[in-house]
Design an enzyme around this catalytic site. Sequence first.
Site, PDB file in Angstrom:
ATOM      1  N   GLY A 325      12.485  -7.043  29.625  1.00  0.00           N
ATOM      2  CA  GLY A 325      12.312  -6.334  30.887  1.00  0.00           C
ATOM      3  C   GLY A 325      13.318  -6.737  31.951  1.00  0.00           C
ATOM      4  O   GLY A 325      14.477  -7.061  31.661  1.00  0.00           O
ATOM      5  N   SER A 326      12.857  -6.776  33.195  1.00  0.00           N
ATOM      6  CA  SER A 326      13.753  -6.890  34.347  1.00  0.00           C
ATOM      7  C   SER A 326      14.506  -8.204  34.444  1.00  0.00           C
ATOM      8  O   SER A 326      15.472  -8.297  35.215  1.00  0.00           O
ATOM      9  CB  SER A 326      12.963  -6.663  35.644  1.00  0.00           C
TER      10      SER A 326
END
Length: 592
Positions: A325-326
């Site tokens: 993810g981020s």
Amino acid sequence: MATRRPDSPRDKPSRDNASKEKALRGKAAAAARKSARAPMGAGRYRIMLFIVLAGLLALIGRIGYLQLFDQQFLQDQGDARTLRVDSINAHRGMITDRSGEPLAISTPVVTLWADPRKVPDDPVRLSLLARALGQKPDDLIRRIRRYRDGGKGFMYIKRQMTPPQAQPAIDLDIPGVSHKQEYKRYYPSGEVSAQLVGVTNVDDKGQEGLELAYNSYLSGTPGKRRVLKDRKGRLVRDLHLISEAKPGGDLTLSIDLRLQYMAYRELKAAVAEHRADGGTLVMMDARTGEVLAMVNQKSYNPNNRAGLDPAGLRNRAITDAFEPGSVMKPLAMSAGLASGKYQADSVIDTTPGYMRVDRFTIRDFRNYGKLDMAGILYHSSNIGMSRMALSLEDDAVWNRYYSLGLGQSPGTGFPGETTGVLPAPTNWSRSKRASMSYGYGISVSALQLASAFTALANDGRRLPPSLLKVRTPPVGDQVIDPDNAHALLGMMEKIVQPNGPAKRAVVEGYRIAGKTGTVRKVTSSGYQKTAYRSLFVGVAPVSDPRIVTVVMIENPKGQEYYGGLVAAPVFGRVAGKALRLLDVPPDSKIGE
């Protein structure tokens, strides 16, 4: 019809023939009796006598030859019935942390075994033996009889007892029951380092973790000795040593047991607080690539494996991969900065907060408008990252990830280490390129992620991870321009501020750079709406990085699930204590 008379002339020839046959049989029998009583012929007698005398002379000659010229044969045959070559167990090497604190040691134990065919079927003596071993008499008697009835000549009675535990049974001196010295592995740090160190089986052979990876090195070479034993197999005398046992080598790991204990305690508390399925934490030395701490939840106690859950054996930090993810955004942004199309002050318009790419809609938490590079990371804008990635060469982000070690084996030698998933840039869609820039569509292990971030902490040089203490720090691979690495670290520092999205990662007295991540878990049915992974990657201190730490909490079920609320606090507590234990001087007044 007239009957014929018995003495009819027609019957006379038959009677004469019968008389002749009877006379012939009588003569043959008499001849046979006479032949049986007759002495053996002179020729046959001489032949038989020669054969008997020749055999006798050959036997006498062989005996004489063995006595006069080949005495070693008789000696060897006698020795074979009294002399034995016993194996001497080699002491397994010790595993320690970087400061010499023991993580795995071998202690002497006693194993009791028996030849069931020689054990007397005496219920009284066998009951005494069972009680001395803490066993049920009926169970022991049944086992011995079962082995005996099956024709077995060997059985274990009880393995790996301490010498004081075994002595009462040895003192009973029951025929057919013997004992031998062995070694048993003991793990002083218990569950804290179980998945990294691994375990051995009852024969002291590595089965998991580094015990398995370095089994040959740790095992050593057994020795041999010649002994004299009686006919019951009991030792009479130790004659001489044939070859000494060579102990196994000692293994010094890179971890610091102080940091390992502290990280394990904080991770376990966080998993319990958020009712999570599990968690992982990896802390690496930003200067050497050494793993200073590596812990997982759930774990197990290697000293007591009763009721062991096999899932607890896996060192998830190395063997399990997940979508990050981020937390990948700073690494993907380094590709944009390297292209020359973007600088730290470049602005990307993220309006209106969503965008359609192929058949998918990419969204931000809200419409952030125009953002510079630091703003994209601060607000974790998927739109900003997607527009940047789509403006670059098709394989630009992929090349950067690959140069940082993703999609490849970390090279630690740990059994089952994953390479993760980094799909090759072949016929990629625009949505695939966009999603990769914010950490979807790829998978990494926690160790791979920590290693990748050493490039930002080490002037752009990525350091390969090491589970062993290194004598000479590696130079590393220069994969990011030093100026870009410093710029990205500065952007990440803005995230970890008292009013920032990762304010719970703030460490009093130290400048911290970090990035949060919150990822929907994916299963065979697709992305889950209510199941998440919470992540945080941090570097400290920013002025002179010493540690890179990855925290991942698996599926927190409380009210909080964002990386900044669940994983970041774990980093803050662990990093603060680690920097003080490592005697790193403060470089900030934030938090005072």
